[in-house]
Design a protein around this motif. Structure first.
Motif, PDB file in Angstrom:
ATOM      1  N   CYS A 164      33.696 -20.985  27.423  1.00  0.00           N
ATOM      2  CA  CYS A 164      33.219 -20.664  26.059  1.00  0.00           C
ATOM      3  C   CYS A 164      34.234 -19.810  25.311  1.00  0.00           C
ATOM      4  CB  CYS A 164      31.865 -19.963  26.107  1.00  0.00           C
ATOM      5  SG  CYS A 164      30.523 -21.054  26.618  1.00  0.00           S
ATOM      6  N   ARG A 165      35.488 -20.038  25.604  1.00  0.00           N
ATOM      7  CA  ARG A 165      36.570 -19.350  24.900  1.00  0.00           C
ATOM      8  C   ARG A 165      37.482 -20.379  24.269  1.00  0.00           C
ATOM      9  NH1 ARG A 165      39.553 -14.553  27.660  1.00  0.00           N
ATOM     10  NH2 ARG A 165      40.010 -14.304  25.452  1.00  0.00           N
ATOM     11  N   GLY A 166      38.212 -19.948  23.273  1.00  0.00           N
ATOM     12  CA  GLY A 166      39.118 -20.866  22.604  1.00  0.00           C
ATOM     13  C   GLY A 166      40.014 -20.142  21.630  1.00  0.00           C
ATOM     14  N   ALA A 167      40.502 -20.875  20.653  1.00  0.00           N
ATOM     15  CA  ALA A 167      41.408 -20.297  19.663  1.00  0.00           C
ATOM     16  C   ALA A 167      41.268 -21.065  18.362  1.00  0.00           C
ATOM     17  CB  ALA A 167      42.845 -20.338  20.155  1.00  0.00           C
ATOM     18  N   VAL A 168      41.535 -20.375  17.268  1.00  0.00           N
ATOM     19  CA  VAL A 168      41.582 -21.005  15.949  1.00  0.00           C
ATOM     20  C   VAL A 168      42.984 -20.815  15.389  1.00  0.00           C
ATOM     21  CG1 VAL A 168      39.136 -20.738  15.482  1.00  0.00           C
ATOM     22  CG2 VAL A 168      40.712 -18.904  14.845  1.00  0.00           C
ATOM     23  N   ALA A 169      43.388 -21.765  14.552  1.00  0.00           N
ATOM     24  CA  ALA A 169      44.739 -21.712  13.981  1.00  0.00           C
ATOM     25  C   ALA A 169      44.696 -22.177  12.536  1.00  0.00           C
ATOM     26  CB  ALA A 169      45.703 -22.572  14.788  1.00  0.00           C
ATOM     27  N   ALA A 170      45.604 -21.636  11.738  1.00  0.00           N
ATOM     28  CA  ALA A 170      45.719 -22.023  10.336  1.00  0.00           C
ATOM     29  C   ALA A 170      47.197 -22.053   9.961  1.00  0.00           C
ATOM     30  CB  ALA A 170      44.971 -21.038   9.439  1.00  0.00           C
TER      31      ALA A 170
END
Length: 335
Positions: free
Chosen positions: A217-223
Motif C-alpha cells: 500500500c505504498r507508492g509514488a506520485v510524479a509530475a
C-alpha cells in the motif's frame, strides 16, 4: 613589473586523494592509476627572473579552504560531501531520500561500498541507484566549489532543483538507449514517446501519474511540467501511502494543482492517463473512495485560474509514468 598567473585549475579545486579514490572506484588498473597520480602530484614550476631560472617549485595538494560561509575545515572527501550541514538536506531531498549517519563509515569509499551492497538486493534499481548517487555527489561537489570560488553561500534548494533535472535527463537518456537497442533487435523504430501533445502557445502542461504497490500500500506520485515547445520547466516526485491505485492517481492530480498554485501558473493543463478520475472531475461527480481528495481538487482548482483536465493514453504520459515508477523503486530500496 607585472605578473599574471592563472592557477585556478583542478589543483585548487580537488583533493588528490579524492581523484585517486574515484579512479579506484571505477576499477582502473592500479599501475595506470599510479602513473596518472605521478603526473598529477609531480607537477612543478620554474620562474625566469632576469635571465636566471629558479629552482623547481612543486605544487602541494590543497589542505583547506577558508570561507565565510563554510568556515575553515579540511577539504576531505567525507567533509565535502557529508559533514557540511547544507549537504544533508540535498541527500535527503534526492530521489534516494538518504538520511545518512556519518558515524557508520570512515571515508567516502567505505560509504560507496555500503551503498553498493544495499543496491545489490534491488536488481531492477541497481544501475539507476548508482547513477543517482554519482549525480548527487557531483551536484554537491560542484555547488561547494562554486560557493568557495565565487564567494557566495551554498544553496541547497537550487542544488536539489538542478539535481532533479539531471536525474530525469539521465533516466530519459537510459530509456532512449534501451529503446534504441530494442529497436535494433526488432528491426523497427519505436514510437513509444511520440504521442505527447504540446499545450497551446503561452500555456503549460503538467503530466501526472502514480505508481502503486498493492502488497505494501505504498507508492509514488510524479509530475512533469513542460511548455508549448516541450521544454521541461520542472519535475516533482514523492512517496505516498494509499489504500488503492485509484487513490494514488487522485493524489497525483491533487499534487499537480498544488504545484500550479505554488508556482503561480495561469491556464495550465493537467494531463493524466486515468480516464475515470478525469471524467469524475469534468462531470463534477464523486466516488466514495476518493471523495475527500476530489473535494480538495475542486477547492484547489477554484484558486488556480483556468485549469483544464485532459485524459491521455499511457503512451502520451510515459515520462510521468517512468518518473513515478523510478521514485517508487527508490523508496523500496531506502526502506
Amino acid at each position: 613589473m607585472a605578473i599574471k598567473l592563472d592557477m585556478n585549475k583542478a589543483y585548487d579545486r580537488m583533493e588528490w586523494d579524492f581523484l585517486e579514490a574515484c579512479l579506484e572506484a571505477y576499477g582502473f588498473n592500479g599501475k595506470w592509476i599510479h602513473r596518472i597520480m605521478k603526473c598529477v602530484k609531480g607537477a612543478s614550476y620554474r620562474f625566469k627572473i632576469n635571465g636566471e631560472m629558479s629552482t623547481k617549485i612543486f605544487v602541494e595538494t590543497p589542505r583547506h579552504f577558508e570561507d565565510e560561509h563554510l568556515g575553515l575545515s579540511p577539504e576531505t572527501i567525507t567533509h565535502a560531501i557529508f559533514h557540511c550541514p547544507w549537504t544533508r538536506p540535498v541527500w535527503f531531498a534526492s530521489q534516494l531520500q538518504i538520511n545518512h549517519d556519518s558515524n557508520n563509515f570512515q571515508c567516502f569509499g567505505d560509504w560507496i561500498l555500503l551503498m553498493e551492497d544495499s543496491l545489490k538486493n534491488q536488481a531492477d534499481f541497481h544501475a539507476m541507484g548508482l547513477r543517482i548517487i554519482a549525480l548527487t555527489t557531483w551536484a554537491i561537489w560542484k555547488e561547494r566549489s562554486e560557493c568557495i570560488f565565487q564567494g557566495r553561500p551554498p544553496n541547497p534548494c537550487a542544488t536539489v532543483a538542478k539535481l532533479s533535472s539531471s536525474i530525469l535527463e539521465d533516466y530519459e537518456g537510459s530509456i532512449q538507449v534501451q529503446d534504441q537497442a530494442s529497436n535494433a533487435i526488432r528491426g523497427q523504430q519505436s514510437n513509444r514517446r511520440s504521442h505527447w501533445i504540446a499545450p497551446p502557445q503561452g500555456r503549460v502542461k503538467i503530466n501526472v501519474d502514480a505508481a502503486f504497490n498493492k502488497t505494501t500500500c505504498r507508492g509514488a506520485v510524479a509530475a512533469i511540467c513542460r511548455d508549448e515547445t516541450g521544454a521541461q520547466l520542472m519535475s516533482h516526485s514523492r512517496g505516498i501511502h494509499a489504500p488503492s491505485p485509484l487513490v494514488a492517481e487522485a493524489i497525483a492530480i491533487r499534487e499537480a494543482l498544488t504545484l500550479i498554485l505554488n508556482l503561480g501558473l495561469d491556464h495550465a493543463q493537467v494531463e493524466s492517463d486515468n480516464k475515470e478520475i478525469i471524467s469524475l472531475i469534468k462531470n463534477g461527480k464523486s466516488r466514495w473512495e476518493i471523495s475527500l481528495i476530489l473535494q480538495d481538487i475542486h477547492s484547489l482548482r477554484s484558486g488556480a485560474g483556468g485549469v483544464n483536465f485532459i485524459w491521455t493514453p499511457r503512451e502520451g504520459n510515459s515520462h510521468a509514468h517512468d518518473l513515478a515508477q523510478s521514485k517508487a523503486r527508490s523508496l523500496i530500496f531506502v526502506n
